[in-house]
Scaffold this active site. Structure first.
Site, PDB file in Angstrom:
ATOM      1  N   CYS A 135       0.710  -1.247  -0.106  1.00  9.58           N
ATOM      2  CA  CYS A 135       0.030   0.150  -0.046  1.00  9.58           C
ATOM      3  C   CYS A 135       0.971   1.071   0.001  1.00  9.58           C
ATOM      4  O   CYS A 135       1.501   1.463   1.141  1.00  9.58           O
ATOM      5  CB  CYS A 135      -0.946   0.000   1.314  1.00  9.58           C
ATOM      6  SG  CYS A 135      -1.759   1.407   1.592  1.00  9.58           S
TER       7      CYS A 135
ATOM      8  N   CYS B 147      -0.023   3.878   2.810  1.00 13.76           N
ATOM      9  CA  CYS B 147       0.481   3.102   3.884  1.00 13.76           C
ATOM     10  C   CYS B 147       2.149   3.575   4.191  1.00 13.76           C
ATOM     11  O   CYS B 147       2.597   3.727   5.236  1.00 13.76           O
ATOM     12  CB  CYS B 147       0.155   1.768   4.013  1.00 13.76           C
ATOM     13  SG  CYS B 147      -1.264   1.082   4.004  1.00 13.76           S
TER      14      CYS B 147
END
Length: 140
Positions: A65, A68
């Protein structure tokens, strides 16, 4: 206040007035506060989210991600800045799928504040450091 050790996950009783005095774990003698997020797993999650009396800030994330990855330094900087007011933990949704499912995580990053097993707040998506810290202040 009951605190779980970020190293051995044993429970420790620390007076509220001594939280900023660099307390050590009674079991493993390691510092109870490191200024860094800890890795949360199925084995240690309940010690920190349910049994510990310190609010736990959880970053539900995954290695693939992009948002993230870009939020990770912000999360670490916030941990360094405002611990011992909160315990910070990162939960990899790929390796801890049962925990991610338990909390109904549908998008990442998802940020959650948990105390005594109850969700105090939840936020989907990354945010700048000052906005993140401001969001956390409502739970202290």
């Amino acid at each position: 206040m009951i605190l779980a050790c970020p190293h051995c996950h044993g429970l420790n009783r620390v007076p509220d007035t001594r939280l900023s005095d660099a307390p050590s774990c009674g079991r493993c003698k390691s510092p109870l506060f490191t200024g860094a997020p800890m890795e949360l797993t199925a084995e240690n999650f309940d010690a920190h989210a349910v049994k510990s009396e310190l609010p736990l800030v959880v970053d539900f994330w995954a290695a693939w991600c992009g948002p993230c990855q870009s939020f990770a330094p912000v999360f670490s900087a916030a941990a360094e800045e405002i611990e011992p007011g909160f315990r910070f933990g990162k939960l990899d949704t790929e390796s801890q799928q049962a925990l991610a499912a338990r909390f109904g995580i549908r998008s990442i990053p998802t940020l959650m504040v948990i105390k005594g097993g109850k969700i105090l707040g939840q936020q989907a998506g990354a945010m700048p450091k000052q906005a993140f810290i401001q969001w956390l202040k409502q739970f202290s």
